[in-house]
Design an enzyme around this catalytic site. Sequence first.
Site, PDB file in Angstrom:
ATOM      1  N   ASP A   8       0.875  -1.164   0.000  1.00 28.14           N
ATOM      2  CA  ASP A   8       0.000   0.000   0.000  1.00 28.14           C
ATOM      3  C   ASP A   8       0.921   1.225   0.000  1.00 28.14           C
ATOM      4  O   ASP A   8       2.116   1.120   0.277  1.00 28.14           O
ATOM      5  CB  ASP A   8      -0.883  -0.040   1.252  1.00 28.14           C
ATOM      6  CG  ASP A   8      -1.704   1.219   1.436  1.00 28.14           C
ATOM      7  OD1 ASP A   8      -2.299   1.683   0.446  1.00 28.14           O
ATOM      8  OD2 ASP A   8      -1.738   1.748   2.558  1.00 28.14           O
ATOM      9  N   ASP A  10      -0.250   5.075   0.933  1.00 26.32           N
ATOM     10  CA  ASP A  10      -0.538   6.048   1.988  1.00 26.32           C
ATOM     11  C   ASP A  10      -0.453   5.402   3.367  1.00 26.32           C
ATOM     12  O   ASP A  10      -1.059   4.359   3.615  1.00 26.32           O
ATOM     13  CB  ASP A  10      -1.926   6.656   1.785  1.00 26.32           C
ATOM     14  CG  ASP A  10      -1.996   7.510   0.536  1.00 26.32           C
ATOM     15  OD1 ASP A  10      -1.507   8.646   0.574  1.00 26.32           O
ATOM     16  OD2 ASP A  10      -2.512   7.022  -0.489  1.00 26.32           O
TER      17      ASP A  10
END
Length: 207
Positions: A8, A10
């Site tokens: 991922d 963020d």
Amino acid sequence: MIKLCVFDFDATLMDGETIDILATAHGKGNQISEITRYAMAGELDFFESLQKRVSFLKGMSYKKVLELGSTLPLMHGAHELIQYLKSKNIQIVIFSGGFHEGIDPAMQKLGINLGFANYLHHKNDILTGLIGGEIMFSNSKGLMLQRLKSFLNLKTDEVMCVGDGANDLAMFNESGLKIAFCAKEILRSQADICIDIKDLKEIIKVI
């Protein structure tokens, strides 16, 4: 043996939430950060919350978006972890429910060649408040990983993933090694390993 690592972006590879940073610069920080918090905890539909948050960015200069995207702070230990994975010949990819305007500069800095995310629609250098792209739904990361495993001829136990929020659940289901990094409880409960120290180098110790 792990052959692919999916990150991922963020609050995982990047220290913060891109949309919150953009919103703050556009004077809409308070409105968006609360929605982001609920969305990452799995309390809001990801697609609906993404659309709503991006709508608050309408009228923002796209040039400003690119400037901010190029200066997003990488998570502590990001460079070291990526270099370690590369030394083990592990392929690396980013799946982000955020934006290419943020992940692309980070990919250059980290030497990552493949990333999937969304695009902020703009016209005449101004954001329209609309969005499109590859990771717009809660199940998008899982579907993308299914396709990638098939394309690369990888088994599930040859894949690891690292994430922090509810929209990472779908890719957890397609991974052999699931690492929750400073994560929300909804993701921690499905993880094989939970890292609670805000330093990606900690992952090197457990893989």
